[in-house]
Scaffold this motif. Structure first.
Motif, PDB file in Angstrom:
ATOM      1  N   ASP A  21      -1.860  -0.281  -2.926  1.00 10.16           N
ATOM      2  CA  ASP A  21      -0.780  -0.225  -1.949  1.00 10.16           C
ATOM      3  C   ASP A  21       0.261  -1.298  -2.237  1.00 10.16           C
ATOM      4  O   ASP A  21      -0.078  -2.384  -2.707  1.00 10.16           O
ATOM      5  CB  ASP A  21      -1.308  -0.486  -0.537  1.00 10.16           C
ATOM      6  CG  ASP A  21      -2.340   0.517  -0.097  1.00 10.16           C
ATOM      7  OD1 ASP A  21      -2.008   1.710  -0.042  1.00 10.16           O
ATOM      8  OD2 ASP A  21      -3.475   0.106   0.188  1.00 10.16           O
ATOM      9  N   ASP A  23       3.109  -3.044   0.267  1.00 13.14           N
ATOM     10  CA  ASP A  23       3.513  -3.086   1.667  1.00 13.14           C
ATOM     11  C   ASP A  23       4.610  -4.116   1.887  1.00 13.14           C
ATOM     12  O   ASP A  23       4.630  -5.163   1.239  1.00 13.14           O
ATOM     13  CB  ASP A  23       2.316  -3.431   2.558  1.00 13.14           C
ATOM     14  CG  ASP A  23       1.230  -2.396   2.455  1.00 13.14           C
ATOM     15  OD1 ASP A  23       1.518  -1.217   2.764  1.00 13.14           O
ATOM     16  OD2 ASP A  23       0.095  -2.735   2.073  1.00 13.14           O
ATOM     17  N   THR A 140      -3.400   0.137  10.252  1.00 12.04           N
ATOM     18  CA  THR A 140      -2.541   0.941   9.400  1.00 12.04           C
ATOM     19  C   THR A 140      -2.748   2.422   9.685  1.00 12.04           C
ATOM     20  O   THR A 140      -3.818   2.848  10.127  1.00 12.04           O
ATOM     21  CB  THR A 140      -2.799   0.690   7.900  1.00 12.04           C
ATOM     22  OG1 THR A 140      -4.100   1.147   7.558  1.00 12.04           O
ATOM     23  CG2 THR A 140      -2.675  -0.791   7.570  1.00 12.04           C
TER      24      THR A 140
END
Length: 147
Positions: A21, A23, A140
């Protein structure tokens, strides 16, 4: 603080997967300063009931992040670097064979890695104790497209 990100989740088999990921978050931090952060994380995923429409999964991984902090009340302007780990659990709702919605809760611990970490601690308590270690929780939500 709030933000968004983009991730890639691969399932090697019905029980195991990996994800990476990127972010981006921003807002006011714990000390009332303006803060932006960018994080890159890598996680392993264990799906406990992979044949169900609502799948429970556990995750564990590590990552790096960088933060830029400024203050409206002073000339404070600082950049920080971090390395740390995270653990969590979540739910994946299979909408179709190729599409799912997911939510999870992740707890993290991290330490500073930038050049000034030893000379200028990030946190000082009222009694004078200092640390460069921080932790927190992230809630999330997202969607997964399976190919």
């Amino acid at each position: 603080m709030g933000g968004g990100g983009l991730g890639l989740r691969l399932r090697a088999n019905p029980y195991f997967g990996i994800e990476t990921d990127v972010d981006f978050v921003g807002g006011q931090d714990y000390q009332g300063d303006n803060r932006t952060e960018t994080a890159v994380t890598f996680n392993g995923l264990l799906f406990l009931n992979p044949r169900s429409r609502v799948q429970i999964y556990l995750l564990a991984g590590f990552g790096w992040s960088g933060a830029h902090v400024t203050s409206n009340s002073s000339a404070f302007d600082q950049r920080y670097g971090y390395f740390g780990g995270q653990l969590g659990a979540g739910l994946e709702f299979r909408v179709s064979r190729n599409f799912a919605l997911d939510v999870d809760l992740r707890g993290f611990m991290r330490g500073r890695t930038d050049q000034l970490a030893q000379a200028q601690p990030e946190f000082t308590s009222a009694d004078g104790r200092v640390t460069n270690t921080s932790g927190g929780g992230l809630f999330t939500g997202g969607m997964t497209i399976y190919f």
